[in-house]
Scaffold this active site. Structure first.
Site, short mmCIF file in Angstrom:
data_model
loop_
_atom_site.label_atom_id
_atom_site.label_comp_id
_atom_site.label_asym_id
_atom_site.label_seq_id
_atom_site.Cartn_x
_atom_site.Cartn_y
_atom_site.Cartn_z
N GLY A 11 0.84 -1.21 0.00
CA GLY A 11 0.00 0.00 0.00
C GLY A 11 0.86 1.25 0.00
O GLY A 11 1.77 1.38 0.82
N ALA A 22 15.27 10.78 -0.33
CA ALA A 22 16.37 10.72 0.64
C ALA A 22 17.35 9.60 0.27
O ALA A 22 18.57 9.76 0.36
CB ALA A 22 15.82 10.49 2.04
N VAL A 23 16.81 8.46 -0.16
CA VAL A 23 17.67 7.33 -0.53
C VAL A 23 18.53 7.70 -1.73
O VAL A 23 19.76 7.52 -1.73
CB VAL A 23 16.80 6.07 -0.84
CG1 VAL A 23 17.64 4.97 -1.47
CG2 VAL A 23 16.13 5.57 0.43
N ARG A 72 1.08 -5.29 -5.36
CA ARG A 72 1.18 -6.44 -4.46
C ARG A 72 1.37 -7.63 -5.40
O ARG A 72 0.43 -8.01 -6.10
CB ARG A 72 -0.11 -6.60 -3.65
CG ARG A 72 -0.43 -5.37 -2.77
CD ARG A 72 -1.59 -5.68 -1.85
NE ARG A 72 -2.23 -4.49 -1.32
CZ ARG A 72 -1.78 -3.79 -0.27
NH1 ARG A 72 -0.71 -4.17 0.36
NH2 ARG A 72 -2.44 -2.71 0.15
N SER A 73 2.58 -8.18 -5.44
CA SER A 73 2.92 -9.17 -6.47
C SER A 73 2.67 -10.61 -6.00
O SER A 73 3.26 -11.05 -5.01
CB SER A 73 4.39 -9.01 -6.86
OG SER A 73 4.82 -10.12 -7.62
N ASP A 103 4.72 -4.79 6.17
CA ASP A 103 5.08 -6.17 6.53
C ASP A 103 5.20 -7.09 5.31
O ASP A 103 6.12 -7.91 5.24
CB ASP A 103 4.11 -6.73 7.58
CG ASP A 103 2.68 -6.82 7.08
OD1 ASP A 103 2.31 -6.03 6.19
OD2 ASP A 103 1.93 -7.67 7.58
N THR A 126 3.93 2.54 5.55
CA THR A 126 2.54 2.05 5.49
C THR A 126 1.69 2.93 6.40
O THR A 126 2.15 3.33 7.47
CB THR A 126 2.41 0.58 5.93
OG1 THR A 126 1.01 0.29 6.17
CG2 THR A 126 3.17 0.24 7.20
N ASP A 128 -0.72 1.90 8.07
CA ASP A 128 -1.27 1.08 9.16
C ASP A 128 -0.49 1.15 10.47
O ASP A 128 -1.03 0.84 11.53
CB ASP A 128 -1.36 -0.39 8.73
CG ASP A 128 -2.51 -0.63 7.75
OD1 ASP A 128 -3.26 0.33 7.47
OD2 ASP A 128 -2.66 -1.77 7.28
N ASP A 130 1.58 -0.87 11.60
CA ASP A 130 1.60 -2.20 12.24
C ASP A 130 2.93 -2.93 12.02
O ASP A 130 2.94 -4.13 11.74
CB ASP A 130 0.44 -3.04 11.69
CG ASP A 130 0.49 -3.20 10.18
OD1 ASP A 130 1.25 -2.47 9.53
OD2 ASP A 130 -0.24 -4.06 9.65
N ARG A 172 -5.76 -2.90 8.27
CA ARG A 172 -6.14 -4.25 7.85
C ARG A 172 -6.22 -5.23 9.02
O ARG A 172 -7.16 -6.00 9.15
CB ARG A 172 -5.13 -4.76 6.83
CG ARG A 172 -5.60 -5.95 6.05
CD ARG A 172 -4.46 -6.61 5.36
NE ARG A 172 -3.79 -5.71 4.44
CZ ARG A 172 -3.90 -5.77 3.12
NH1 ARG A 172 -4.64 -6.68 2.58
NH2 ARG A 172 -3.24 -4.94 2.37
O1 F6P Z 1 -1.78 -1.59 4.14
C1 F6P Z 1 -2.38 -0.38 3.94
C2 F6P Z 1 -3.83 -0.53 3.57
O2 F6P Z 1 -4.35 0.75 3.25
C3 F6P Z 1 -4.71 -1.18 4.64
O3 F6P Z 1 -5.10 -0.30 5.65
C4 F6P Z 1 -5.87 -1.67 3.81
O4 F6P Z 1 -6.51 -2.76 4.42
C5 F6P Z 1 -5.19 -2.09 2.54
O5 F6P Z 1 -3.99 -1.36 2.44
C6 F6P Z 1 -6.02 -1.87 1.30
O6 F6P Z 1 -5.30 -2.36 0.23
P1 F6P Z 1 -5.68 -2.14 -1.30
O7 F6P Z 1 -5.42 -0.71 -1.63
O8 F6P Z 1 -4.78 -3.07 -2.04
O9 F6P Z 1 -7.12 -2.47 -1.41
#
Ligand code: F6P
Length: 321
Positions: A11, A22-23, A72-73, A103, A126, A128, A130, A172
């Protein structure tokens, strides 16, 4: 080490561009060449590589999303996919990678490192939050503030109409966004995966407050075990008859210009990621804990559960009257 690659994955999060900048600039400053890998692990496999110069990252620090794009591969989840990716990395003369993501990105990075021997250092990006090994991930602060702006607006109409609003925020598997926006918006209740949801109890509390309090803001984390705001609202409506509306904030929380906090975090972690790779260290994420930069092995970033601040839930209960 002569050339490094940088990519974003999973995401997108506000501040990813600041981190890419920066990188790239730190690597060039240190005499390295930099290759941008487009569309995350998908582009890594399919050969979407391009050299990056100082001007490639000009005028991007203020933008959300990611100029390197992201995916997301599913192919990268297979051993064959990772072998293809490693072949491409070597064919492009890349000696090490900086991975910016969450993650899922770090799970992929571990596999690439352990199976194919490609050095990788991560920076947490991210909304999230998390990810263990850092107090905050790049993008979280902006997402919280974006959600808050919308909730403040919803409160105006909730109050005027004496309505209960169930507002679903992202997260999520976690309630980081939910707990922060709930306390900051003055919400009455927050529903998160980290705390078991008791619908009957929530219904009783809403009804008990009714004589004096007719509008409520209930923040629901999308990852709650009860299945999000729509389910919760329906189940509560079966127990009582309080006028309600639902608002799912969704992807608006992911976009927008990064906050100062996210830009600064992105700058610091982007610089440190390159320094770490150059020091010959790999298989770690650079994070920030109590304002200090820390390295955490990739495994720990996703295996160790990062704790939500449950005090926020108690404090919200005291303040919501
Ligand atoms: O990981 C970030 C996030 O925004 C989560 O909060 C959410 O569940 C997910 O990605 C949504 O993913 P996508 O944009 O692939 O639907």
């Amino acid at each position: 080490m002569k050339r490094i690659g940088v990519f974003t994955s999973g995401g997108d999060a506000p501040g990813m561009n600041a981190c890419v900048r920066a990188v790239v600039r730190t690597a060039l400053h240190s005499g390295l060449e930099v290759t941008g890998i487009y569309r995350g692990y998908t582009g890594m496999i399919e050969g979407e590589y391009a050299p990056m110069h100082a001007h490639s990252v000009s005028n991007i620090i203020q933008y959300g999303g990611t100029i390197l794009k992201t995916t997301r591969s599913s192919e990268f989840m297979t051993k064959e996919g990772r072998v293809k990716a490693a072949q491409q990395i070597r064919a492009h003369g890349i000696d090490g990678l900086v991975a910016i993501g969450g993650d899922g990105t770090f799970r992929g990075a571990v596999a690439l490192e352990e199976e194919c021997g490609i050095p990788v250092v991560g920076a947490p990006g991210t909304i999230d939050n998390d990810v263990s090994g850092t107090d905050y991930t790049i993008g979280f602060d902006t997402a919280v503030n974006t959600a808050l702006e919308s909730i403040d607006k919803i409160r105006d109409t909730a109050y005027s109409f004496d309505r209960t609003f169930y507002i679903e925020v992202m997260g999520r598997h976690s309630g980081f966004i939910a707990t922060e926006v709930a306390l900051a918006s003055g919400a009455e209740y927050v529903i998160i995966p980290e705390v078991e949801t008791n619908i009957e109890e929530l219904s009783r509390r809403l009804l008990a407050a009714r004589p004096t309090k007719r509008s409520n803001i209930v923040i629901v984390a999308e990852g709650d075990e009860t299945g999000g705001a729509i389910n919760i609202a329906k189940r509560l409506n079966d127990l009582h008859n309080i006028d309600y509306r639902i608002c799912i904030l969704g992807h608006v929380q992911r976009g927008g210009s990064p906050s100062a906090h996210d830009r600064i975090l992105a700058c610091v972690l982007g610089i440190e990621a390159v320094k770490t790779l150059m020091a010959g260290i790999s298989g770690v994420m650079v994070g920030q804990i109590d304002h200090d930069v820390r390295l955490t092995p990739f495994h720990e970033t996703f295996e160790k559960k990062k704790q939500v601040n449950l005090d926020f839930v108690k404090q919200l209960g005291i303040l919501a009257k």
